[in-house]
Enzyme design. Sequence first.
Site: not given
Length: 250
Positions: A104-105
Amino acid sequence: MKERLQKVMAHAGIASRRASEKLIETGHVRVNGKVVTTLGTTVTDADQIEVNHKPIHREAPVYFLFNKPRGVITSASDEKKRKTVLDYFKHQVTERIYPVGRLDYDTTGALLVTNDGKLDYLLTHPKHEIPKTYQAKVTGIPDAADFQRLQTGVKLDDHHTSAPAEVRLVKKMGTDGQNALMELTIHEGRNHEVKKMFQAVGHPVEKLKRTVFAGLKLADLEPGQWRPLNKREVRDLLELAKGELPRENK
Ligand code: URA
């Protein structure tokens, strides 16, 4: 393994996939001596590919371990022009590399980056159950029942239940010990899996870091740093991907 012709061309550095499709459609590409204009064509390592009568040379495989920082996306390009993992390799690695799987970011940690499509396929195929270890700072302190649920499988949504996982408390955190640093090893990799697992037991993730991927440890790599794998690591990885090594993440 069969791969699409335009993908093989792109990996060989001929052109982007789009541009390679154009080359195919306009009759510039031969496979084993015959012009191919169909976009669905797949090829194997044994096939001879020529573009404008010149044989293409497939790139030698390269493998890197990267410590992904927060605020960086794992896909190769981003419409919103956010920083991508590949920005860290620009001007230093000329091969057409890409990350294996996703983080994820806001997740940091171990990410394998390679141009080896076959390895990518094997490592991301759910059947191979490649181990991934995460350290998660979570809200609250999971109790024995939560541990049991995480270990045996928790319902993530209407269709999915997590597979068995290994879990341990690393330490209590926060001024009053109101948070926990947990270590979790999973063998599957659905989107947001770890966050969903802890959410499901009522302890949402505040910070997430992957410390080991397929036996590759971050060790002293700082966020934003990468290093090439050594020969032994590459050999172990290929054996793990083929299912010839025990699936441990020690
Ligand atoms: N699980 C998550 O929730 N996020 C990641 O980035 C990786 C695994």
